[in-house]
Design an enzyme around this catalytic site. Sequence first.
Site, PDB file in Angstrom:
ATOM      1  N   GLY A 121       0.841  -1.205   0.000  1.00 10.98           N
ATOM      2  CA  GLY A 121       0.000   0.000   0.000  1.00 10.98           C
ATOM      3  C   GLY A 121       0.865   1.239   0.000  1.00 10.98           C
ATOM      4  N   ALA A 122       2.001   1.129  -0.672  1.00 10.96           N
ATOM      5  CA  ALA A 122       3.053   2.152  -0.557  1.00 10.96           C
ATOM      6  C   ALA A 122       2.659   3.499  -1.144  1.00 10.96           C
ATOM      7  CB  ALA A 122       4.334   1.637  -1.218  1.00 10.96           C
ATOM      8  N   GLY A 125      -0.369   4.741  -0.770  1.00 11.03           N
ATOM      9  CA  GLY A 125      -1.516   5.225   0.005  1.00 11.03           C
ATOM     10  C   GLY A 125      -1.098   6.297   0.988  1.00 11.03           C
ATOM     11  N   VAL A 139      -0.868  -3.529   9.446  1.00  9.09           N
ATOM     12  CA  VAL A 139      -1.532  -2.262   9.766  1.00  9.09           C
ATOM     13  C   VAL A 139      -2.927  -2.242   9.131  1.00  9.09           C
ATOM     14  CG1 VAL A 139      -1.412   0.250   9.435  1.00  9.09           C
ATOM     15  CG2 VAL A 139       0.680  -1.037   9.914  1.00  9.09           C
ATOM     16  N   ASN A 161      -6.562  -2.811   7.987  1.00  7.07           N
ATOM     17  CA  ASN A 161      -7.692  -3.327   8.791  1.00  7.07           C
ATOM     18  C   ASN A 161      -8.510  -4.397   8.089  1.00  7.07           C
ATOM     19  OD1 ASN A 161      -7.523  -1.957  11.265  1.00  7.07           O
ATOM     20  ND2 ASN A 161      -8.215  -0.052  10.272  1.00  7.07           N
ATOM     21  N   ASP A 201      -3.447   2.661  19.310  1.00  6.29           N
ATOM     22  CA  ASP A 201      -4.358   2.690  20.467  1.00  6.29           C
ATOM     23  C   ASP A 201      -3.560   2.988  21.746  1.00  6.29           C
ATOM     24  OD1 ASP A 201      -6.790   1.281  18.973  1.00  6.29           O
ATOM     25  OD2 ASP A 201      -4.970   0.157  18.533  1.00  6.29           O
ATOM     26  N   HIS A 224      -7.655  -4.307  17.529  1.00  7.34           N
ATOM     27  CA  HIS A 224      -7.600  -2.902  17.095  1.00  7.34           C
ATOM     28  C   HIS A 224      -8.984  -2.539  16.558  1.00  7.34           C
ATOM     29  CE1 HIS A 224      -6.635   0.902  15.367  1.00  7.34           C
ATOM     30  NE2 HIS A 224      -7.019   0.477  14.178  1.00  7.34           N
TER      31      HIS A 224
END
Length: 328
Positions: free
Chosen positions: A12-13, A15, A132, A134, A162, A190
């Site tokens: 996801g570089a 993003g 990371v 979700n 968190d 998370h």
Amino acid sequence: MSKKPVRVAVTGAAGQIGYALLFRIASGEMLGKDQPVILQLLEIPDEKAQKALTGVMMELQDCAFPLLVGMEAHSDPMTAFKDVDYALLVGARPRGPGMERADLLAANAQIFTAQGKALDKVASRNVKVLVVGNPANTNAYIAMKSAPSLPAKNFTAMLRLDHNRALSQVAAKTGKPVAAIKKLTVWGNHSPTMYADYRFATIDGQDVKDMINDQEWNANVFLPTVGKRGAAIIDARGLSSAASAANAAIDHMRDWALGTNGEWVTMGVPSQGWYGIPQDVIFGFPVTCENGEYKVIEGLPIDAFSQERINKTLEELEGEKDGVKHLL
Ligand SMILES: NC(=O)c1ccc[n+]([C@@H]2O[C@H](COP(=O)([O-])OP(=O)(O)OC[C@H]3O[C@@H](n4cnc5c(N)ncnc54)[C@H](O)[C@@H]3O)[C@@H](O)[C@H]2O)c1
Ligand SMILES: O=C(O)C[C@H](O)C(=O)O
């Protein structure tokens, strides 16, 4: 003598988290100011995403980071993860209009099954993986189960955001600096069910619980504020947290790699039965890190309120796991 470069994969570089993360990895904030890195960047095989990735790489190049000794763009996890020492799995499928939670789980299960398999085949046998994207805990579980030849303990999920959010709320409540707060942790998933726990926390040797002495604030202000912080940021910014998420990813990996000097931090790690959490459930626990290994703090007393919160977040994780079991 300079150190041998390490290979760091980031998915996801192109993003928004990627944009807040890559420059800090390349500047040495994650693995140390003496550790050269090679970035192996993965994006989807889509013209727009790959073009955006090229732009990010041009900017990385223009920073002339002395520690950035190599950089590659990839659209296939099998090449992106070749020999990687660290893998930050950020890219994930966001929830689209009309998409049910089950659809989101299934879409991500596909991504993390493929990425787990690729890590299994081509990554360093010691690769440290941080998920990371979700739902982070369940995605980490899927990747771990898809990589049977790698040690399960090498797969972790990000609870550090968190943890950092909880630190800042306690600092604001007590009027003390965040750096003075020790032994805070966040248990579980998370998600808004996570349980941020300051029962063991101290500030300059004093018990935070006694300093705050307000269970009503704990249950009705602190926990909802930390739990719903991601949604509050989406509401305010129109986009999900990115700089704070990237910062937490840097904190997580830096502490895992370089150690915490005895300080507690929170990591989502596969349970080995600690605190009654079933084997392999990826759960937020208090840990210390030393010599590249994390160690869960064991034997902490769990009172009735805490047990109820831990059961709730575990129940949610078990539900997510059930939702993907047919795909594994
Ligand atoms: N664990 C946490 O604390 C935490 C905090 C914030 C955000 N997140 C999650 O992190 C993820 C990324 O957030 P963002 O804001 O950077 O999203 P974004 O949409 O800006 O970027 C995600 C990028 O991932 C890419 N991508 C999608 N599927 C991929 C795949 N299979 N392989 C490689 N790349 C892929 C997309 O093309 C996109 O460029 C989201 O799932 C978000 O919910 C987690
Ligand atoms: O992307 C989200 O849904 C929120 C994110 O996980 C966050 O905690 O900020």
